[in-house]
Motif scaffolding. Structure first.
Motif, PDB file in Angstrom:
ATOM      1  N   ALA A 168       0.834  -1.205   0.000  1.00  5.36           N
ATOM      2  CA  ALA A 168       0.000   0.000   0.000  1.00  5.36           C
ATOM      3  C   ALA A 168       0.871   1.259   0.000  1.00  5.36           C
ATOM      4  N   SER A 169       1.964   1.214   0.741  1.00  9.89           N
ATOM      5  CA  SER A 169       2.847   2.385   0.814  1.00  9.89           C
ATOM      6  C   SER A 169       3.615   2.587  -0.487  1.00  9.89           C
ATOM      7  N   MET A 170       3.840   1.523  -1.250  1.00  6.29           N
ATOM      8  CA  MET A 170       4.628   1.607  -2.471  1.00  6.29           C
ATOM      9  C   MET A 170       3.797   1.961  -3.706  1.00  6.29           C
ATOM     10  N   GLN A 171       2.512   1.687  -3.677  1.00  8.80           N
ATOM     11  CA  GLN A 171       1.693   1.842  -4.883  1.00  8.80           C
ATOM     12  C   GLN A 171       1.733   3.231  -5.526  1.00  8.80           C
ATOM     13  N   PRO A 172       1.775   4.328  -4.756  1.00  4.68           N
ATOM     14  CA  PRO A 172       1.816   5.644  -5.415  1.00  4.68           C
ATOM     15  C   PRO A 172       3.041   5.835  -6.309  1.00  4.68           C
ATOM     16  N   ALA A 173       4.120   5.104  -6.056  1.00  9.69           N
ATOM     17  CA  ALA A 173       5.349   5.278  -6.841  1.00  9.69           C
ATOM     18  C   ALA A 173       5.438   4.321  -8.019  1.00  9.69           C
ATOM     19  N   LEU A 174       4.485   3.410  -8.141  1.00 13.95           N
ATOM     20  CA  LEU A 174       4.551   2.384  -9.177  1.00 13.95           C
ATOM     21  C   LEU A 174       3.848   2.839 -10.448  1.00 13.95           C
ATOM     22  N   LYS A 175       4.399   2.447 -11.582  1.00 13.65           N
ATOM     23  CA  LYS A 175       3.774   2.777 -12.861  1.00 13.65           C
ATOM     24  C   LYS A 175       4.394   1.926 -13.955  1.00 13.65           C
ATOM     25  N   VAL A 176       3.729   1.873 -15.081  1.00  8.44           N
ATOM     26  CA  VAL A 176       4.236   1.123 -16.236  1.00  8.44           C
ATOM     27  C   VAL A 176       5.045   2.083 -17.102  1.00  8.44           C
ATOM     28  N   THR A 177       6.365   1.998 -16.995  1.00  7.93           N
ATOM     29  CA  THR A 177       7.242   2.789 -17.849  1.00  7.93           C
ATOM     30  C   THR A 177       7.436   2.057 -19.176  1.00  7.93           C
ATOM     31  N   ARG A 178       8.162   2.697 -20.080  1.00  7.56           N
ATOM     32  CA  ARG A 178       8.449   2.049 -21.364  1.00  7.56           C
ATOM     33  C   ARG A 178       9.237   0.759 -21.147  1.00  7.56           C
ATOM     34  N   LEU A 223       0.379 -13.674 -14.642  1.00 10.50           N
ATOM     35  CA  LEU A 223      -0.246 -12.352 -14.688  1.00 10.50           C
ATOM     36  C   LEU A 223      -1.574 -12.336 -13.935  1.00 10.50           C
ATOM     37  N   GLY A 224      -2.342 -13.407 -14.103  1.00  7.70           N
ATOM     38  CA  GLY A 224      -3.637 -13.479 -13.436  1.00  7.70           C
ATOM     39  C   GLY A 224      -3.528 -13.570 -11.931  1.00  7.70           C
ATOM     40  N   ALA A 230      -2.072  -4.410  -9.272  1.00  8.13           N
ATOM     41  CA  ALA A 230      -1.011  -4.582 -10.261  1.00  8.13           C
ATOM     42  C   ALA A 230      -1.600  -4.898 -11.636  1.00  8.13           C
ATOM     43  N   ARG A 231      -2.645  -5.729 -11.667  1.00  7.69           N
ATOM     44  CA  ARG A 231      -3.286  -6.042 -12.949  1.00  7.69           C
ATOM     45  C   ARG A 231      -3.889  -4.787 -13.557  1.00  7.69           C
ATOM     46  N   TYR A 234      -1.302  -2.658 -15.265  1.00  8.91           N
ATOM     47  CA  TYR A 234      -0.915  -3.200 -16.558  1.00  8.91           C
ATOM     48  C   TYR A 234      -2.027  -3.087 -17.604  1.00  8.91           C
ATOM     49  N   GLY A 235      -3.132  -2.500 -17.207  1.00 13.83           N
ATOM     50  CA  GLY A 235      -4.205  -2.284 -18.175  1.00 13.83           C
ATOM     51  C   GLY A 235      -5.316  -3.300 -18.103  1.00 13.83           C
ATOM     52  N   GLY A 236      -5.228  -4.238 -17.134  1.00 13.37           N
ATOM     53  CA  GLY A 236      -6.295  -5.223 -16.968  1.00 13.37           C
ATOM     54  C   GLY A 236      -7.433  -4.644 -16.153  1.00 13.37           C
ATOM     55  N   LEU A 237      -8.497  -5.380 -16.094  1.00 12.69           N
ATOM     56  CA  LEU A 237      -9.666  -4.911 -15.347  1.00 12.69           C
ATOM     57  C   LEU A 237      -9.537  -5.176 -13.861  1.00 12.69           C
ATOM     58  N   GLY A 238      -8.712  -6.156 -13.501  1.00 16.65           N
ATOM     59  CA  GLY A 238      -8.552  -6.471 -12.096  1.00 16.65           C
ATOM     60  C   GLY A 238      -9.778  -7.095 -11.478  1.00 16.65           C
ATOM     61  N   LEU A 239     -10.595  -7.762 -12.295  1.00 16.25           N
ATOM     62  CA  LEU A 239     -11.812  -8.378 -11.771  1.00 16.25           C
ATOM     63  C   LEU A 239     -11.486  -9.641 -10.980  1.00 16.25           C
ATOM     64  N   PRO A 240     -12.282  -9.949  -9.951  1.00  9.52           N
ATOM     65  CA  PRO A 240     -12.040 -11.157  -9.163  1.00  9.52           C
ATOM     66  C   PRO A 240     -12.015 -12.422 -10.011  1.00  9.52           C
ATOM     67  N   ILE A 241     -12.799 -12.473 -11.105  1.00  8.67           N
ATOM     68  CA  ILE A 241     -12.857 -13.676 -11.926  1.00  8.67           C
ATOM     69  C   ILE A 241     -11.504 -13.985 -12.542  1.00  8.67           C
ATOM     70  N   GLU A 242     -10.688 -12.926 -12.818  1.00  7.52           N
ATOM     71  CA  GLU A 242      -9.356 -13.135 -13.377  1.00  7.52           C
ATOM     72  C   GLU A 242      -8.489 -13.911 -12.394  1.00  7.52           C
TER      73      GLU A 242
END
Length: 284
Positions: A168-178, A223-224, A230-231, A234-242
């Motif tokens: 939770a503390s790390m999430q603000p600094a995370l992102k998908v770079t090139r 990935l699932g 995190a999903r 990466y552009g996923g929906l992050g739905l529980p079914i995944e």
């Protein structure tokens, strides 16, 4: 013969790392690690993972096996070599251009936590019976491995709750770079080992697409199994079914691996540890 290393029989670490399904956890951890801009920049600027992905994977596998199942001397020496390599490496921040050391505690901690959390989460989702208390014990035990990499163990999360807070503390600094996007694509469909192309049977399998399809299934499962946040990054929906579907896939992969002859899933470092443990039992 009596040296069982940093862990030993009866530890959660020995039980969890005996599971071949952890290779899926290792791949999951790479997807997670890539979300940290500096950590990913450090890899992109200092390694040739695209030129030799399987060699790098093998070296990492050997290091983890040595830390968990090697003798104390072997584990300590592996850690010394790793620290020496990291101490020489530098990289530049992809946003600020600032030069930084690869062995900064924040980066080492990120790599450690994402790796062990991926291992224990994958094992549990694949059906390895583990209580909440055993999961916490695993995190606490793995502080010894964190120390090998150069971390102060007291700064490393030692329970599932502490790992949740850390993420939770790390999430603000995370992102998908090139670099992270390129790593995602590469890890999802890497080139098959050169040795396979030299083997007629393996080459035929490659031409038919079997190994590639199998690996794609493994990568999709990894990935699932990522956390919902995190999903989504990466552009996923992050739905529980995944996550539910990935859990079923992980169980199927574990069952398939369990059907293989043990000589295919037990490496020499693990076998050496089992031999030392058996010798100690005989002596006592």
């Amino acid at each position: 013969m009596a040296d069982l290393g940093l862990f030993g029989p009866g530890t959660v670490s020995w039980r969890v790392h005996a599971e071949p399904i952890l290779f899926v956890g290792g791949l999951r951890s790479l997807f997670l690690q890539a979300l940290h801009p500096r950590a990913m920049a450090g890899v992109a600027q200092n390694s040739h993972y695209k030129d030799d992905p399987w060699g790098r994977l093998m070296r990492t596998t050997i290091y983890v096996a040595t830390a968990v199942y090697g003798t104390t001397e072997e584990a300590v020496e592996a850690g010394r070599r790793l620290r020496a390599i990291h101490a020489r490496m530098r990289a530049r921040d992809p946003f600020t251009g600032e030069e930084f050391r690869i062995d900064e505690p924040e980066l080492l901690r990120w790599v450690h936590v994402t790796e062990i959390e991926s291992f224990i989460t994958t094992a549990r989702r694949a059906g390895v019976p583990l209580t909440d208390a055993e999961v916490d014990t695993y995190y606490w035990e793995q502080r010894r491995v964190a120390a090998l990499a150069g971390l102060d163990p007291s700064t490393v999360p030692a329970s599932a709750a502490e790992v949740t807070d850390y993420y939770a503390s790390m999430q603000p600094a995370l992102k998908v770079t090139r670099d992270a996007a390129e790593a995602l694509v590469f890890l999802t469909a890497p080139p098959m080992p050169v040795s396979w192309k030299l083997n007629p049977a393996a080459r035929l399998g490659l031409e038919l697409g079997g190994p590639r399809l199998a690996y794609l299934g493994v990568a999709s499962t990894a990935l699932g199994l990522l956390p919902t946040w995190a999903r989504r990054l990466y552009g996923g929906l992050g739905l529980p079914i995944e996550g539910f579907t990935a859990g079923l896939s992980a169980r199927a992969i574990r069952a398939a691996l369990g059907a293989l002859p043990r000589r295919y899933t037990e490496g020499p470092i693990y076998q050496g540890a089992m031999a030392r443990a058996a010798a100690l039992t005989t002596q006592t």
